[in-house]
Design an enzyme around this catalytic site. Structure first.
Site, short mmCIF file in Angstrom:
data_model
loop_
_atom_site.label_atom_id
_atom_site.label_comp_id
_atom_site.label_asym_id
_atom_site.label_seq_id
_atom_site.Cartn_x
_atom_site.Cartn_y
_atom_site.Cartn_z
CG ASP A 82 -2.13 0.78 1.19
OD1 ASP A 82 -2.44 1.26 0.09
OD2 ASP A 82 -2.80 0.93 2.23
CG HIS A 83 -0.94 4.96 0.47
ND1 HIS A 83 -1.30 5.97 -0.38
CD2 HIS A 83 -2.09 4.45 0.99
CE1 HIS A 83 -2.61 6.09 -0.36
NE2 HIS A 83 -3.12 5.18 0.45
CG HIS A 180 -6.06 7.13 4.03
ND1 HIS A 180 -5.18 7.89 3.33
CD2 HIS A 180 -6.33 6.05 3.26
CE1 HIS A 180 -4.90 7.29 2.17
NE2 HIS A 180 -5.60 6.17 2.10
N GLY A 181 -8.59 6.62 7.70
CA GLY A 181 -8.94 6.72 9.12
C GLY A 181 -10.44 6.58 9.30
CG HIS A 208 -6.84 4.43 -1.40
ND1 HIS A 208 -5.62 4.23 -0.80
CD2 HIS A 208 -6.75 3.88 -2.63
CE1 HIS A 208 -4.82 3.60 -1.64
NE2 HIS A 208 -5.48 3.36 -2.77
CB SER A 211 -12.08 2.47 7.95
OG SER A 211 -11.06 1.53 7.83
CG ASN A 230 -7.10 0.04 -0.55
OD1 ASN A 230 -7.33 -0.91 -1.29
ND2 ASN A 230 -6.09 0.87 -0.74
ZN LIG Z 1 -4.96 4.59 0.97
#
Ligand SMILES: [Zn+2]
Length: 289
Positions: A82-83, A180-181, A208, A211, A230
């Protein structure tokens, strides 16, 4: 079977109108949990690690563990980095056995992003490894990558088409409003933008920041053309909470198996739920035929 490139998995997902879950793992038990989830639901699977986890465990340890999991499994599995913005780390991972990598030069100018992505694509094409790149800038925090709201930037559909043509990249993560997060409120996803990008590029698109996106919104992302989702933070929280629960019940517990087993079970359940949202149940057979 052996680990496979994520390219054919994601191309098949794109043409089949579903998504494949890509889960970040940090320990052997986390890796086993997502593989068991894939096996139980007959879903294709992408196991991912961040650069931080590669440095923490070693790319060879991760690649060998993923290979054993794949050899024991009846579903197709890819191992993805990833990244990553460091060409040398990408090469290290490919040499260790990763079958998919992300070159993230989204913080650079468009032209530098093109040049850096192209360099990785050329190296990866020689051995059939998938390359993912990012366009625009996904907000939030992942490992040591921090992008605040002010610097998050949505991907332009025409730029996406030009980028794919110039780089020959296999999969593209366009920034479309996810982060993200864990989301503070609801994510502000630009579904029209996903659709526009999907109509201009034929390669699979990557979502991306998977979550905590509400179920309905995940479905709309998949319908609009996302082929890989992801998920990292949510799985870490589920895994850690299960361990905390064991210690809450028994602060004296000192057998790692006693707290890793419930953590693994909790993570497996969460991964199965994500696979259901992705619509990937039973899709392993698509690839095996
Ligand atoms: Zn990502």
């Amino acid at each position: 079977m052996t680990l496979v490139s994520s390219t054919p998995l994601l191309q098949t997902a794109r043409s089949g109108g579903y998504c494949i879950g890509a889960f970040n793992v940090h320990t052997l038990e986390m890796l086993q949990a997502v593989v068991e989830a894939a096996e139980e639901t007959q879903s294709p699977l992408i196991i991912q690690s961040t650069v931080g986890t590669v440095k923490h465990l070693g790319p060879d340890y991760i690649a060998k563990a993923a290979l054993v999991a794949s050899e024991r499994s009846s579903v197709p599995i890819a191992l993805h980095l990833d990244h990553c913005s460091d060409f040398n780390v990408i090469m290290q991972c490919i040499r260790a056995g990763y079958t998919s990598v992300m070159i993230d030069a989204s913080h650079e100018t468009f032209d530098v992003n093109v040049a850096k992505t192209k360099q990785v694509v050329e190296a990866a094409n020689a051995i059939g490894v998938n390359v993912e790149a990012e366009l625009g800038r996904v907000g939030g925090v992942e490992d040591d990558i921090i992008v605040d709201d002010e610097h998050a930037l949505l991907a332009d559909p025409d730029d996406c088409a030009r980028f794919v043509e110039l780089t020959g990249v296999h999969t593209l993560a366009p920034a479309i409003g996810t982060a993200h997060g864990i989301y503070k409120g609801e994510p502000n996803i630009d579904f029209d933008r996903i659709q526009k990008i999907a109509s201009k590029v034929s390669i699979p698109l990557v979502l991306h920041g998977g979550s905590g996106i509400p179920e309905e919104q995940v479905r709309r992302c998949v319908a609009a053309g996302m082929s890989k989702m992801n998920v990292a933070t949510e799985l870490r929280i589920v895994f850690s909470n299960a361990i905390k629960e064991v210690f809450n019940q028994n602060p004296e517990e000192n057998d790692p198996r006693k707290y890793m087993v419930p953590a693994k079970e909790a993570l497996k359940k969460a991964a199965i739920e994500k696979m259901r949202l992705c619509g990937s149940f039973g899709k392993a057979r698509d690839y095996l035929q």
